[in-house]
Design an enzyme around this catalytic site. Structure first.
Site, PDB file in Angstrom:
ATOM      1  N   GLU A 114       0.829  -1.201   0.000  1.00 45.10           N
ATOM      2  CA  GLU A 114       0.000   0.000   0.000  1.00 45.10           C
ATOM      3  C   GLU A 114       0.864   1.251   0.000  1.00 45.10           C
ATOM      4  O   GLU A 114       0.533   2.256  -0.655  1.00 45.10           O
ATOM      5  CB  GLU A 114      -0.925  -0.019   1.221  1.00 45.10           C
ATOM      6  CG  GLU A 114      -1.807   1.197   1.382  1.00 45.10           C
ATOM      7  CD  GLU A 114      -3.024   1.200   0.472  1.00 45.10           C
ATOM      8  OE1 GLU A 114      -4.118   1.503   0.949  1.00 45.10           O
ATOM      9  OE2 GLU A 114      -2.869   0.926  -0.745  1.00 45.10           O
TER      10      GLU A 114
ATOM     11  N   THR B 199      -3.676   9.094  -4.581  1.00 44.59           N
ATOM     12  CA  THR B 199      -3.671   9.205  -3.125  1.00 44.59           C
ATOM     13  C   THR B 199      -2.549  10.122  -2.647  1.00 44.59           C
ATOM     14  O   THR B 199      -2.736  10.956  -1.754  1.00 44.59           O
ATOM     15  CB  THR B 199      -3.518   7.810  -2.485  1.00 44.59           C
ATOM     16  OG1 THR B 199      -4.596   6.983  -2.920  1.00 44.59           O
ATOM     17  CG2 THR B 199      -3.522   7.905  -0.970  1.00 44.59           C
TER      18      THR B 199
END
Length: 307
Positions: free
Chosen positions: A129, A182
């Site tokens: 991630e 993100t």
């Protein structure tokens, strides 16, 4: 013991308005599929990717990085091949990178006889991630692995709490077909917030946790307020305020930005309200010229699973 496994790795909603970086829930209507198999050839090898153009090099792929973290720890007497059937668009705001990061380690763990706990798998998946978001956080990873609502009490050491979900709680998600990275969405956030905003956010988040434990839908409605992140990220999403207003006028308990966007989520009491919210979202975006997808989903309390 099996040498090959096919899995469903679900999409997730992170932050859930007032729970920035620590809170999320799992969806059941959209997710990726992955095939993991044992091989005699040592190492991690990504052999097939369908859906989106992603790197095959393990060290450059989110699924590969998390797999490598687990592989280095487990030191198995085999290698693994990974096939990725990507249905969650990267940059969609519903946990695309998390689904990849979780899928590889979950599948490997199954094939090795489940030596690792769900928390340990989350710890490996964090490494993948971080490749996508440039930051180690688990608010999408945890609900994908544990299912339902999850609270990441701490990242170091990693501690995840499972939060109960009311039986008749539904999510409606609209995904405008634009991309918000993100890392970029994090960069626009302030490093400091006012004490008053912090107090408001703590109150909302604490009451949301209580509301989920007690199935208090009215308190859920009052709690889904974000005074810290939404004012900044909302500006990145076309027609965000219009969509949020329409959902609240059509029965939603509350709405907010899913992860870093551009997806917008709304929570509703019952399927009928969730479908009414879906129609309201459609009415707003059908006038914009921006293509979109909408999902209506019960909260997925199982999480990632073997197909």
């Amino acid at each position: 013991m099996k040498n090959e496994i096919k899995i469903f790795s679900p999409a997730t909603v992170a932050n859930v308005a007032c729970g920035f970086d620590v809170f999320g829930f799992c969806l059941d209507s959209v997710g990726d599929e992955m095939v993991i198999r044992k091989t005699d050839k040592k190492g991690i090898h990504i052999t097939k990717i369908e859906g989106f153009d992603l790197p095959y090099e393990a060290e450059l792929n989110v699924a590969g990085v998390s797999a490598l973290a687990m592989y280095e720890d487990a030191k198995p007497d085999c290698g693994f091949e990974i096939e990725i059937y990507k249905h969650i668009k990267p940059g969609s705001g519903i946990g695309s990178s998390a689904a990849s990061a979780v899928g590889s380690v979950f599948g490997m763990n199954e094939l090795l006889g489940n030596p690792y706990s769900k928390t340990q798998l989350t710890k490996f998946a964090i490494k993948g991630e971080a490749l996508a978001s440039k930051c180690e956080h688990a608010d999408n990873l945890a609900p994908a692995i544990f299912g339902g609502f999850t609270l990441v009490r701490s990242v170091s050491p990693l501690e995840i709490l499972e939060i109960p979900s009311p039986n008749n709680l539904y999510a409606t998600i609209i995904h405008p077909q634009i991309e918000i990275k993100t890392s970029e969405a994090r960069a626009i956030l302030p490093n400091e917030v006012s004490l008053q905003h912090a107090i408001t956010q703590w109150g909302n988040f604490g009451s949301l946790i209580h509301a989920l434990h007690t199935s208090d839908y009215d308190l859920i409605r009052k709690s889904l307020q974000d005074v810290i992140v939404e004012p900044y990220r909302g500006k990145l999403i076309p027609h965000y305020n219009d969509v949020k207003k329409a959902t609240l006028e059509n029965g939603a308990l509350g709405a907010g930005i899913s992860g870093s966007g551009p997806s917008i989520f709304a929570l509703s009491h019952g399927l009928e309200n969730a479908n009414a919210v879906k129609q309201a979202m459609e009415q707003v975006y059908s006038k914009t010229g921006i293509s979109f997808e909408i999902h209506v989903s019960k909260i997925n309390t199982e999480g990632i699973k073997v197909l």
